[in-house]
Design an enzyme around this catalytic site. Sequence first.
Site, PDB file in Angstrom:
ATOM      1  N   HIS A 101     -19.603  25.664  -3.817  1.00  0.00           N
ATOM      2  CA  HIS A 101     -18.552  25.732  -2.444  1.00  0.00           C
ATOM      3  C   HIS A 101     -17.925  27.478  -2.122  1.00  0.00           C
ATOM      4  O   HIS A 101     -17.343  27.335  -1.554  1.00  0.00           O
ATOM      5  CB  HIS A 101     -17.544  24.453  -2.472  1.00  0.00           C
ATOM      6  CG  HIS A 101     -18.718  22.793  -2.607  1.00  0.00           C
ATOM      7  ND1 HIS A 101     -18.373  21.840  -2.940  1.00  0.00           N
ATOM      8  CD2 HIS A 101     -19.629  23.079  -1.884  1.00  0.00           C
ATOM      9  CE1 HIS A 101     -19.130  21.189  -2.993  1.00  0.00           C
ATOM     10  NE2 HIS A 101     -20.098  21.537  -2.428  1.00  0.00           N
ATOM     11  N   LYS A 108     -21.374   5.079   0.529  1.00  0.00           N
ATOM     12  CA  LYS A 108     -21.748   6.111  -1.335  1.00  0.00           C
ATOM     13  C   LYS A 108     -20.422   5.973  -1.678  1.00  0.00           C
ATOM     14  O   LYS A 108     -19.105   5.257  -1.588  1.00  0.00           O
ATOM     15  CB  LYS A 108     -21.827   7.920  -1.164  1.00  0.00           C
ATOM     16  CG  LYS A 108     -23.221   8.309  -0.680  1.00  0.00           C
ATOM     17  CD  LYS A 108     -22.840  10.071  -0.700  1.00  0.00           C
ATOM     18  CE  LYS A 108     -24.203  10.131  -0.546  1.00  0.00           C
ATOM     19  NZ  LYS A 108     -24.182  11.762  -0.329  1.00  0.00           N
ATOM     20  N   ARG A 147     -29.059  27.016  -0.321  1.00  0.00           N
ATOM     21  CA  ARG A 147     -29.205  27.741  -1.850  1.00  0.00           C
ATOM     22  C   ARG A 147     -30.488  27.642  -1.975  1.00  0.00           C
ATOM     23  O   ARG A 147     -30.275  29.197  -3.607  1.00  0.00           O
ATOM     24  CB  ARG A 147     -29.054  26.676  -2.725  1.00  0.00           C
ATOM     25  CG  ARG A 147     -26.890  26.160  -2.997  1.00  0.00           C
ATOM     26  CD  ARG A 147     -26.873  24.926  -3.875  1.00  0.00           C
ATOM     27  NE  ARG A 147     -27.587  23.933  -3.135  1.00  0.00           N
ATOM     28  CZ  ARG A 147     -27.794  22.479  -3.138  1.00  0.00           C
ATOM     29  NH1 ARG A 147     -26.264  21.998  -3.844  1.00  0.00           N
ATOM     30  NH2 ARG A 147     -27.302  21.381  -2.047  1.00  0.00           N
ATOM     31  N   SER A 201     -23.258  19.393  -7.003  1.00  0.00           N
ATOM     32  CA  SER A 201     -21.863  18.439  -7.316  1.00  0.00           C
ATOM     33  C   SER A 201     -23.164  17.239  -8.247  1.00  0.00           C
ATOM     34  O   SER A 201     -22.605  16.994  -8.702  1.00  0.00           O
ATOM     35  CB  SER A 201     -21.200  17.581  -5.704  1.00  0.00           C
ATOM     36  OG  SER A 201     -20.718  18.782  -5.278  1.00  0.00           O
TER      37      SER A 201
HETATM   38  O1  PNS Z   1     -21.770  18.337   1.054  1.00  0.00           O
HETATM   39  P1  PNS Z   1     -23.404  17.220   1.773  1.00  0.00           P
HETATM   40  O2  PNS Z   1     -23.246  16.036   1.436  1.00  0.00           O
HETATM   41  O3  PNS Z   1     -24.178  18.375   1.582  1.00  0.00           O
HETATM   42  O4  PNS Z   1     -23.088  17.093   2.912  1.00  0.00           O
HETATM   43  C1  PNS Z   1     -23.191  16.519   4.190  1.00  0.00           C
HETATM   44  C2  PNS Z   1     -22.841  16.533   5.310  1.00  0.00           C
HETATM   45  C3  PNS Z   1     -21.279  15.822   4.970  1.00  0.00           C
HETATM   46  C4  PNS Z   1     -22.899  17.951   6.207  1.00  0.00           C
HETATM   47  C5  PNS Z   1     -23.932  15.353   6.382  1.00  0.00           C
HETATM   48  O5  PNS Z   1     -23.932  14.391   5.660  1.00  0.00           O
HETATM   49  C6  PNS Z   1     -22.708  15.290   7.591  1.00  0.00           C
HETATM   50  O6  PNS Z   1     -22.657  15.919   8.592  1.00  0.00           O
HETATM   51  N1  PNS Z   1     -22.139  14.054   7.705  1.00  0.00           N
HETATM   52  C7  PNS Z   1     -21.591  13.217   8.744  1.00  0.00           C
HETATM   53  C8  PNS Z   1     -22.196  11.983   9.657  1.00  0.00           C
HETATM   54  C9  PNS Z   1     -23.580  13.074  10.722  1.00  0.00           C
HETATM   55  O7  PNS Z   1     -22.651  13.799  11.352  1.00  0.00           O
HETATM   56  N2  PNS Z   1     -24.495  12.785  10.462  1.00  0.00           N
HETATM   57  C10 PNS Z   1     -25.671  13.595  11.212  1.00  0.00           C
HETATM   58  C11 PNS Z   1     -25.605  15.061  10.660  1.00  0.00           C
HETATM   59  S1  PNS Z   1     -26.905  15.686  11.816  1.00  0.00           S
END
Ligand code: PNS
Length: 163
Positions: A17, A41, A94, A132
Amino acid sequence: MRRSIFPGSFDPLTNGHLDIIRRSAPLFDEMIVAVLNNADKRPMFSVEERCEIIREVLPSVETDGCRMSVESFSGLTAHFAKEKKATAIVRGIRAVADYEYELRMALMNRRLEPSIETVFLMAGEEFSYVSSTLMKQVFELGGKIDGLIPEIVETKMRGKIEG
Ligand code: PNS
């Protein structure tokens, strides 16, 4: 004024990150590290703890004058970005395995908020396997993960496990 958000779960923050922050921050005047408050979660760290860790580590990252801040959010990333008047959502890729998921998210976010672009950065190859989830798993099973997460994160993870 170019403002971006860098959204994620950050449970916990990894050096991967930080690598993405270091690479992307110089492209913007301001960047909000946006920590998802995901009620579904069961995180290792609460959203407050995750924000606190990032705030502690950020001053050590060279961001070339980009003003950094950390905020938690609930709901949709696209809506949070719009509310914060950000014009870009930063995500790191990645490996090829990330591409499909990231593409779907980027297209959905664009549908939700057409004025906001997702900007992808390639993570440094030394972090291409760092996630993570993997960090938590290896640490919990006694494996060494130094160099892959900030030291403070390792200390806090030890605190969680040793209670
Ligand atoms: O670190 P991560 O878990 O890969 O992050 C994922 C994240 C937080 C970017 C994604 O889950 C997200 O945007 N969640 C918020 C809800 C949302 O907007 N969902 C639709 C995405 S198109």
